[in-house]
Design an enzyme around this catalytic site. Structure first.
Site, PDB file in Angstrom:
ATOM      1  N   ASP A 150      65.100 -21.495  39.730  1.00 51.40           N
ATOM      2  CA  ASP A 150      65.128 -22.688  38.922  1.00 51.40           C
ATOM      3  C   ASP A 150      63.968 -23.551  39.415  1.00 51.40           C
ATOM      4  OD1 ASP A 150      66.353 -24.309  37.146  1.00 51.40           O
ATOM      5  OD2 ASP A 150      67.478 -25.392  38.681  1.00 51.40           O
ATOM      6  N   ASP A 186      71.196 -24.005  41.623  1.00 59.24           N
ATOM      7  CA  ASP A 186      71.793 -25.011  42.490  1.00 59.24           C
ATOM      8  C   ASP A 186      72.946 -25.746  41.842  1.00 59.24           C
ATOM      9  OD1 ASP A 186      70.360 -26.256  40.601  1.00 59.24           O
ATOM     10  OD2 ASP A 186      69.205 -27.542  41.938  1.00 59.24           O
ATOM     11  N   ASP A 217      74.798 -23.442  36.663  1.00 63.84           N
ATOM     12  CA  ASP A 217      74.198 -22.121  36.886  1.00 63.84           C
ATOM     13  C   ASP A 217      75.252 -21.058  37.181  1.00 63.84           C
ATOM     14  OD1 ASP A 217      71.614 -22.989  36.528  1.00 63.84           O
ATOM     15  OD2 ASP A 217      71.353 -23.559  38.628  1.00 63.84           O
TER      16      ASP A 217
END
Length: 830
Positions: A519, A718, A722
């Site tokens: 990410d 994180d 997700d």
């Protein structure tokens, strides 16, 4: 009552060392038996009480009030006649002597925390036990595994001061005694080879009887646990290493016993000089001693891997300083802290529980949780984690998560369960072992038959020796150790580096991964946007543009808004008041400032307002190419300025990406940012692929696509959003604070959200799998080479026959080399 009590107390105080003390066993008060207070006869002894309430309590559960443990020396003291008694922190303490009492008074915290509890309950109630090799075996009491015969270990987190493993203590004792008996045995049997004619002095007949006397306690007492396990393996039809050891030792011993007691039973070809049959007592006994060497080393190594957990547990202090409502400070055991307590953390102390700072500022060394060596600045409102060290200032914190909820406890729990988990590679080993043991017994039988019918004289002796040697050398104890030892050490090692493994499978998969998805925000970048450019367009001054924008953004929750407000304050710009605030999700914000209607947002917002932006295209593209996010400001329907915000790349990112490339990974960046900004970042970091404007659901779709094209994918994320993608990846890596992360759906959790953690995890995975393969080579190698030699393959050409003792030495050596190799992982470069 009080006055009489204090009066008695005084009398007794002076004469305390002379006469016996009569105490109320329930509350600890000193009672005068002649004062007509309530009393009770229990098991032939009269107990005296200060009041009826205490007597009733005693009657309900007398066992609770008879004995107490001295918290200093651990001795048991009778509560009803203890001379030395003290109340502290609402608990009653009884002492065996004045010395213990004084030591306790000097530092109660040292003797209270955990000690009292630990003394009475080394393993928590309801603990389940499981086999380190076969986690599917779970029992509610300690014992041996029915499948492989290993001692079951308690599940969950080991108590910090549980003391040494009882099995280790027992085995060490058996090792010492069997070794001491083996020395004279070896001198007797091997003496002639070394030129010591002991047998000639003693005479063949007596020598044989001496051997029998020395070997019997070793075989019939020391080896009992081995025979028990061997028997269990036969009953459960799960042949394992103990089956082979049991068979080998029993065969050698029984043969030798018969040879000593009834030599006439054997054909004359076997009978040697002096009318005796050759015996193999020393082989049986030495084999047992050598197996104990291997077992003790293994148990010690296990204890050392457990030390990773106790080292983590030791990070949490045992006491904390609580501030009560009146501002008075007292030291209390950590277990007594409840959420919302206010605690003082002095410089150099460890934080006791998770919470947030209410007062003070300081730097905190979080290396134990994050593996990051630089201390972190903390001030009011920041969160602190149990076990981290307060470096400089004094802090007052509010406890939020206590006991088993603290990040540290969750880490420990995770490490403990990961150490017990199995790697898929272990399944291969198990399948091999299940075929292996019967095959070895067959090989031993074959060797026996061949030697007996085809071999040279004395046939029976030769046949027996080669059969026993085959059984012993083939013993796959090293095989059973190969994987679990490495896994246990790797999990402990990972925890110290801030890499938490959910299970062994995650490690094995991570070593095979070829694609990593990361990410952008918070992983590659700091995750804290900063104001970079303020560009006025229509005759408006820069400070004025910024003050209008900041006024609007003050009402917004967005991280970009925070960057603008912070930027304005840093430049010393006054922020005017705002009315009629309105936020449109995904577009921007509007409102009235000083009688002008202001709007701030993205392209979609301009379109809604019908404002053209063509004139600024070139400038916007240029800002975006620099990796910045651009916002438009309109005043009374006119486009009046651009504001750019950038999220800085973490200083560690570039080097980490290089290291990941070096370990053979392709890196894909997924981000919700627009393509141009994403491209700018990817280019500066040399990222292989980018996916911009991605929603969380898009990440999962991306993983499914990669899977279809045969890739093995790791995903680092994180946020809670997700979680679906983390679960879909072959290995989910949860980044960032161990607490809020979707730890459940991730196989690996990095306590600190930066890429270096992934580099460490990957190196650990590769090192562990290499280590396991080396271990399996050691374990199989010995067996594969040893069996033919033991069976006597080299005899026809070299006249070489392997004695069962050498076979046993080779077998222990294979275990030792596996353990030694696994312990190397503690030093692996990560």
């Amino acid at each position: 009552m009080d006055s009489t009590h204090s009066h008695h107390h005084h009398d007794h105080h002076h004469g305390e060392e002379t006469g016996d003390v009569v105490r109320d066993p329930v509350c600890g008060m000193i009672v005068d038996p002649s004062a007509g207070k309530p009393s009770l006869l229990y098991e032939g002894k009269t107990y005296h009480f200060c009041c009826d309430g205490c007597r009733t309590k005693f009657q309900a559960a007398p066992q609770d009030y008879l004995l107490a443990k001295d918290p200093v020396c651990g001795m048991t003291v009778e509560r009803s006649s203890a001379r030395h008694f003290l109340k502290h922190g609402g608990e009653k303490f009884y002492f065996c002597s004045d010395r213990c009492k004084t030591r306790f008074e000097a530092a109660p915290a040292d003797h209270m925390a955990g000690k009292v509890a630990a003394a009475s309950k080394p393993v928590p109630k309801g603990t389940l036990y499981t086999c380190p090799m076969h986690p599917e075996v779970v029992s509610d009491h300690p014992g041996d595994c029915p499948k492989c015969g290993m001692a079951l270990e308690p599940m969950g987190v080991p108590p910090v001061d549980a003391g040494p493993n009882p099995e280790l203590v027992d085995f060490t004792r058996r090792l010492w005694i069997s070794s001491l008996l083996c020395l004279p045995l070896l001198a007797l049997s091997m003496g002639p080879m070394l030129g010591l004619p002991i047998r000639d002095w003693v005479g063949e007949q007596l020598a044989t009887w001496l051997e029998l006397i020395l070997a019997t306690p070793v075989v019939l007492w020391a080896a009992l646990p081995f025979f028990r396990r061997a028997w269990a393996s036969l009953v459960n039809r799960s042949p394992n290493m103990w089956t082979l050891i049991g068979l080998g030792v029993a065969t050698a011993y029984i043969y030798s016993l018969v040879a000593t007691l009834a030599p006439g039973f054997f054909p004359h070809t076997v009978i040697g000089h002096g009318g005796t049959v050759p015996v193999y007592f020393e082989a049986a006994a030495v084999i047992i001693a050598l197996v104990f060497v291997g077992q003790v080393l293994e148990l010690k190594a296990r204890a050392r891997t457990g030390s990773a957990i106790s080292a983590l547990l030791d990070l949490a202090p045992k006491t904390a300083r609580r501030i009560d409502g009146n501002g008075a400070e007292t030291d209390i055991p950590v277990d007594d802290i409840v959420a919302s307590d206010r605690l003082r953390v002095r410089p150099g102390e460890r934080v006791a529980v998770d919470g947030s700072i209410e007062d003070g500022q300081s730097t905190i060394d979080e290396s134990m949780i994050t593996g990051e060596s630089l201390p972190v600045e903390k001030t009011v409102g920041d969160s602190v984690t149990a076990g981290t060290i307060n470096m400089s200032g004094s802090l007052v914190m509010k406890a939020e998560k206590v006991g088993a909820d603290t990040t540290l406890s969750r880490i420990v729990e995770m490490v403990a369960s990961a150490q017990r988990s199995r790697a898929p590679i272990q399944g291969v080993v198990d399948r091999v072992s299940s075929v292996f043991v019967p095959a070895v017994v067959l090989a031993a039988a074959l060797a026996f038959v061949l030697w007996f019918f085809v071999g040279p004289e004395p046939r029976l002796a030769h046949a027996l020796i080669s059969a026993v040697a085959v059984l012993i050398i083939a013993c796959p104890c090293a095989l059973g150790l190969a994987t679990p030892m490495s896994i246990m050490i790797a999990t402990g090692r990972g925890a110290h580096e801030g890499v938490l493994l959910k299970d062994a499978e995650a490690l094995e998969r991570l070593s095979k991964v070829d694609t990593l998805i990361v990410d952008k925000t918070g992983t590659l970048t700091e995750g804290k946007p900063e104001l970079t450019d303020v560009i006025p367009l229509t005759g408006i001054a820069e400070p004025e543009l910024l003050s209008l924008a900041a006024a609007l953004e003050r009402g917004s929750e967005h991280p970009l808004a925070e960057a603008i407000v912070k930027g304005a304050l840093e430049r010393g710009i006054a922020i005017p008041d705002l009315s009629e605030f309105k936020a449109t999700a995904g577009k921007g914000v509007q409102g009235q400032v000083e009688g002008r209607s202001i709007a701030l947002g993205n392209v979609a917002m301009l379109a809604d307002l019908g404002v053209s932006r063509e004139a600024t295209d070139a400038q916007v593209e240029q800002l975006r190419d620099g990796g910045k996010t651009v916002m438009f400001v309109t005043v009374d329907g006119t486009l009046s300025g651009l504001i750019a915000v950038a999220d800085r790349i973490k200083p560690t990112t570039a080097a980490a990406i290089e290291a990941l490339h070096a370990s053979g990974l392709r890196i894909t960046m997924a981000t919700g940012d627009n393509e141009r900004t994403a491209r700018a970042i990817a280019k500066s970091l040399r990222i292989d692929e980018i996916l911009a404007d991605v929603l969380p659901e898009g990440k999962k779709a991306l993983i499914d696509d990669l899977h279809r094209s045969g890739k093995i994918v790791a995903m680092a994320g994180d946020g809670v959003n997700d979680a679906p993608a983390l679960a879909a990846a072959d290995v989910g890596i949860a980044m960032g604070t161990g607490a809020d992360v979707a730890m459940e759906s991730a196989g690996i959790t990095l306590v600190k959200g930066d890429l270096n953690g992934i580099v460490r995890a990957r190196r650990l995975a590769l090192a562990t799998m290499t280590n396991i393969r080396q271990n399996l080579t050691f374990a199989f190698g010995y067996n594969a080479l040893g069996i033919p030699v033991a069976a006597g393959l080299l005899y026809p050409t070299f006249g070489l026959l392997l004695s069962p003792m050498i076979a046993a030495a080779a077998m222990s050596l294979s275990s030792v080399s596996v353990i030694g190799n696994a312990l190397r992982l503690r030093l692996a470069k990560l």
